[in-house]
Design an enzyme around this catalytic site. Structure first.
Site, PDB file in Angstrom:
ATOM      1  N   TYR A   1       0.840  -1.207   0.000  1.00 43.82           N
ATOM      2  CA  TYR A   1       0.000   0.000   0.000  1.00 43.82           C
ATOM      3  C   TYR A   1       0.874   1.256   0.000  1.00 43.82           C
ATOM      4  CZ  TYR A   1      -3.430   3.406   1.831  1.00 43.82           C
ATOM      5  OH  TYR A   1      -4.238   4.504   2.022  1.00 43.82           O
TER       6      TYR A   1
ATOM      7  N   THR B   1     -10.722   5.458  10.240  1.00 41.06           N
ATOM      8  CA  THR B   1     -11.494   4.833   9.169  1.00 41.06           C
ATOM      9  C   THR B   1     -11.508   3.318   9.351  1.00 41.06           C
ATOM     10  OG1 THR B   1      -9.577   4.549   7.690  1.00 41.06           O
ATOM     11  CG2 THR B   1     -10.777   6.647   7.559  1.00 41.06           C
TER      12      THR B   1
END
Length: 333
Positions: free
Chosen positions: A214, A247
């Site tokens: 990522y 999140t």
């Protein structure tokens, strides 16, 4: 390890909710007090998290908001919620899986069939952090396809034309912007030129690290921002990171980090503040000063941690551009 430690301690001061509130004191709120009623904003992954909050804030400001989502049901639920909370009916859903070339092609074809297919701001928010290396049905590694290839293709197809390379930028063109949502975690990583992580196929001893993959794709996005800025002066390209935000992606993808920092994480509204600012503020129109830069809390910040050895050579950066362009050429030319 030293680079990671520098990043973490800097993050505790700057990337947390407390860090945001400290820097917010210097914000000029007039930057967001703009008439954007005629502007059209596309947000990928706008059905949840930062994408949802960004879409909501832009809708509240009166913009025409277009959410791209790969799931029809989730997208329509998000649209209805944004309309309800913002009081705006100028919120639209478009089915598009940004990890799939065929889905991007279908969306772009439909978009261009409109009478006046206008885009003022394209916001690349969709991203994944996967527990295992996966491939799409088209054969592309999914982290690469979602975080890097999709943003590249959408930008090329929606914002770039041969005529725009020459410049001749008018006022309306100057407003055109592309925003790449990167990550603070990319500061700890160097871009890999194994863009689709094929080394994990050829070397079974290697253990997949979704967080590292990522971060590497998010580092690549910063270079992509620079490249688009250099090659297409008819629109501004910005990259940014939202800080440490509460999140589901962070909770599921980085459980230990989430547990350690949960009480200090930013709210979604704090996290998307700079995205909205980049999308609407008139203070960053000057292409020569602001395009191609990396932003944090409404300021240009350094793209590298000192002595982190995370810079790539120009040759590797060119390899990134050529690799993505080859895929584009094979599918769209």
């Amino acid at each position: 390890m030293i680079t990671a430690s520098k990043w973490f301690w800097n993050g505790l001061w700057n990337y947390t909710s407390r860090g945001f509130e400290k820097k917010k004191q210097h914000f000029n709120e007039n930057d967001l007090n703009q008439d954007i009623s005629s502007k059209h904003f596309i947000i990928t992954g706008g059905n949840n998290g930062l994408g949802f909050q960004t879409s909501l804030e832009l809708a509240k400001l009166g913009g025409n908001v277009h959410i791209l989502c790969r799931n029809q049901e989730k997208g329509e639920v998000a649209i209805n919620e944004i309309k309800d909370k913002s009081g705006s009916n100028k919120v639209h859903f478009h089915l598009c899986d940004v990890s799939m070339v065929s889905s991007i092609k279908s969306f772009v074809e439909d978009w261009k069939k409109q009478d006046n297919p206008r885009i003022d701001v394209l916001i690349h928010n969709a991203g994944v952090m996967l527990p295992n290396r996966e491939e799409t049905s088209e054969g592309h590694e999914k982290t690469f396809a979602t975080n890097l290839l999709g943003p590249f293709l959408l930008t090329k197809l929606l914002m770039c034309t041969d005529g725009e390379k020459a410049g001749n930028v008018g006022f309306d063109q100057a407003f055109k912007r592309v925003i790449f949502i990167s990550s603070g975690g990319m500061l700890t990583s160097k871009m890999t030129t194994d863009f689709e992580f094929k080394r994990f196929l050829t070397n079974p001893k290697l253990k997949w690290d979704g967080m590292k993959a990522y971060a590497e794709t998010k580092r690549s996005l910063v270079y992509l921002t620079e490249l688009f800025s250099e090659k297409y002066p008819s629109f501004n390209s910005y990259s940014m990171h939202p800080g440490w935000v509460d999140t589901t992606g962070v909770m599921n993808g980085m459980p230990l980090f989430y547990k350690m920092t949960k009480s200090q994480l930013r709210t979604l509204k704090q996290g998307c503040d700079t995205i909205v600012w980049l999308a609407v503020s008139p203070t960053i129109n000057d292409h020569s000063k602001f395009s191609g830069e990396f932003y944090e809390d409404r300021q240009i910040v350094n793209k590298y941690i000192h002595n982190s050895n995370t810079e790539s050579s120009q040759e590797d950066i060119n390899t990134l551009w050529n690799y993505l362009n080859d895929i584009y050429s094979k599918n769209f030319q």
